[in-house]
Motif scaffolding. Structure first.
Motif, PDB file in Angstrom:
ATOM      1  N   ILE B  55      37.774   3.677  10.009  1.00  0.00           N
ATOM      2  CA  ILE B  55      37.103   3.198  11.214  1.00  0.00           C
ATOM      3  C   ILE B  55      37.701   2.139  11.986  1.00  0.00           C
ATOM      4  N   LYS B  56      38.534   2.620  13.180  1.00  0.00           N
ATOM      5  CA  LYS B  56      39.169   1.831  14.156  1.00  0.00           C
ATOM      6  C   LYS B  56      38.201   1.262  15.052  1.00  0.00           C
ATOM      7  N   TYR B  57      38.203   0.031  15.104  1.00  0.00           N
ATOM      8  CA  TYR B  57      37.186  -0.444  16.242  1.00  0.00           C
ATOM      9  C   TYR B  57      37.791  -1.559  17.105  1.00  0.00           C
ATOM     10  N   LEU B 110      38.685   8.183  11.429  1.00  0.00           N
ATOM     11  CA  LEU B 110      40.006   9.055  11.146  1.00  0.00           C
ATOM     12  C   LEU B 110      39.957   9.301   9.761  1.00  0.00           C
ATOM     13  N   GLU B 111      40.617  10.224   9.383  1.00  0.00           N
ATOM     14  CA  GLU B 111      41.002  10.583   8.072  1.00  0.00           C
ATOM     15  C   GLU B 111      41.673   9.384   7.579  1.00  0.00           C
ATOM     16  N   PHE B 112      41.545   9.127   6.267  1.00  0.00           N
ATOM     17  CA  PHE B 112      42.252   8.179   5.403  1.00  0.00           C
ATOM     18  C   PHE B 112      43.357   8.906   4.983  1.00  0.00           C
ATOM     19  N   SER B 169      55.516   0.082   9.576  1.00  0.00           N
ATOM     20  CA  SER B 169      54.138   0.234   8.912  1.00  0.00           C
ATOM     21  C   SER B 169      53.324   1.292   9.700  1.00  0.00           C
ATOM     22  N   ASN B 170      53.820   2.056  10.686  1.00  0.00           N
ATOM     23  CA  ASN B 170      52.940   3.037  11.458  1.00  0.00           C
ATOM     24  C   ASN B 170      53.377   4.331  11.017  1.00  0.00           C
ATOM     25  N   ILE B 171      54.237   4.378   9.955  1.00  0.00           N
ATOM     26  CA  ILE B 171      54.631   5.560   9.475  1.00  0.00           C
ATOM     27  C   ILE B 171      54.051   5.615   7.901  1.00  0.00           C
TER      28      ILE B 171
END
Ligand SMILES: Nc1ncnc2c1ncn2[C@@H]1O[C@H](COP(=O)(O)O)[C@@H](O)[C@H]1O
Lengths: 169, 268
Positions: B55-57, B110-112, B169-171
């Motif tokens: 969950i991105k808040y 989102l999918e984890f 970190s975003n990969i």
């Protein structure tokens, strides 16, 4: 079924095959407190429940576009905001042989009237949806480009869930 | 961590949705949850473990006018959701599945993706993965993974999308299947992403990632960056002369951006 974020709503979903009285149901949709959906247009459980989630969200934030939660489910399934088109594409047709009936109750549970649909009740699950859904018709309604190749139902379903979440926003 | 944020999220997600905070950035707070927002039966992974969800808040910003703040949050949430849905439709690009979009509360489900690396090496993003291989830095899995990283960025850029914050970190790496050692490479966090035909944006993406690799894995960064560009080039080179020309343009701008970066550090 209850969606965790919307505990005040009780949701019932039934799937029927070999439906005999689709024309009769179609002529009475306006007076019956259910959403009747042509099951050929639904390829997965998540496609329908994502639309129900969106319906309850729009309701909670006072953004319903139609008169009832049940008609809003049909709109929520649609990739466009044209309500008439949503009913025509996703609603029961006089020739429908497979039907999904959705009932959403606020505060309190009720059951779907068994005598309503003359047909065989089968479990609402992915296997039963996948085997009959009309992939070509679904791809056409959701305007999926030929370049998007959905080799399996889960990829197809994912594209539909995306469209359902983002319609009109 | 701000209890106020957790309370706000819990209030509208309701206590039926348990949340655990895993990250707090400038823009968003990220939680995991064992609850799915609308699937009636729980999902399991290949090993039979129950799935978790992201969950991105985006919390309200107190310093902004409330109405403007709500519009901005809605806009950013939707922008990220739209990008994820467009990218999924492009064959070969791996991004997390969009499960639910709640623009009214600034929330994305989102999918984890990913897992914990062995030997307490942390979560399976590219940065931790490279650290975990520090004793055998040029092994085959490292090489093939970095080529795949380059291919993901190549596909993104070739289709005229830019990431905007391409750090290691975003990969995120996820197992292709439980039996093999191979990783599938995913790009996450499209909060700063955009559709863009500009070579400048693409050059900056490549530069940001190159800097990230140099600063965390300096001893091996030359080879690592070479493999990334190898994968990147593979994508363009599949598209004949037109692809080769576009590739040259992007790589030329990449080296210009790098030059500008050097000058800036020499002066500053
Ligand atoms: N889909 C995902 N799967 C696993 N972890 C994620 C996912 N999205 C975000 N995260 C984690 O949350 C952090 C912050 O997310 P973000 O704000 O999107 O950059 C990332 O660096 C990851 O560690």
């Amino acid at each position: 079924m209850i969606l965790p974020q919307f505990p005040d709503y009780e949701i019932n979903v039934s799937l029927y095959e070999n439906v005999q009285n689709a024309a009769d149901i179609q002529s009475r949709v306006a007076e019956l407190p259910y959403a009747f959906i042509d099951a050929n247009m639904i390829c997965s459980v998540e496609q329908l429940t994502a639309a129900i989630y969106r319906t309850l969200m729009e309701s909670t934030y006072n953004r319903l576009r139609t008169k009832t939660l049940h008609s809003e489910v049909l709109l929520a399934l649609s990739p466009t905001s044209n309500i008439g088109e949503a009913f025509k594409k996703f609603g029961v047709k006089s020739t429908s042989e497979r039907l999904i009936v959705v009932q959403i109750n606020e505060n309190g549970s009720q059951k779907i009237d068994d005598s309503l649909v003359q047909g065989d009740s089968v479990e609402f699950k992915d296997e039963n949806l996948q085997s009959y859904c009309d992939v070509d018709a679904i791809r056409k309604v959701y305007k999926l480009d030929k370049s998007f190749q959905s080799n399996n139902t889960s990829d197809l379903s994912r594209a539909l869930v995306d469209a359902i979440q983002l319609r009109g926003l | 961590m701000s209890q106020e944020i957790v309370d706000t999220v819990t209030k509208y997600l309701t206590p039926n949705i348990p949340i655990k905070q895993i990250s707090q950035g400038a823009e968003a707070v990220v939680f995991t949850s064992s609850a799915h927002p609308y699937l009636p039966t729980p999902e399991h992974d290949a090993d039979g473990k129950p799935l978790q969800y992201i969950i991105k808040y985006r919390p309200p910003k107190k310093y902004r006018h409330p109405i403007i703040d709500r519009q901005l949050t809605k806009h950013r949430t939707l922008s990220e959701a739209r990008l994820l849905s467009k990218l999924f439709l492009i064959g070969g690009i791996n991004v997390p599945k969009l499960i639910a979009t709640d623009p009214y509360n600034g929330c994305l489900w989102l999918e984890f993706l990913g897992e914990d690396l062995p030997n307490n090496s942390g979560f399976s993003n590219l940065k931790n993965f490279l650290w975990a291989n520090v004793n055998d830095p040029y092994n085959d899995v490292v090489k093939s993974t970095l080529i795949k990283v380059g291919e993901q960025i190549g596909l993104l850029h070739f289709n005229d999308f830019c990431h905007g914050d391409l750090t290691s970190s975003n990969i995120v790496l996820a197992r292709d299947d439980t039996q093999s050692n191979d990783w599938k490479v995913f790009l996450i966090d499209f909060g700063l992403g955009s559709m863009s035909k500009l070579v400048e944006d693409k050059g900056v993406d490549l530069y940001v990632l190159e800097r990230a690799i140099i600063s965390t894995h300096s001893a091996f960064s030359d080879k690592y960056n070479e493999w990334i560009i190898e994968g990147f080039s593979n994508v363009y080179n599949k598209h004949g002369k037109g692809g080769e020309t576009k590739l040259k343009e992007v790589l030329k701008r990449f080296s210009d951006v790098r030059m500008r970066g050097r000058k800036r550090t020499m002066i500053g």
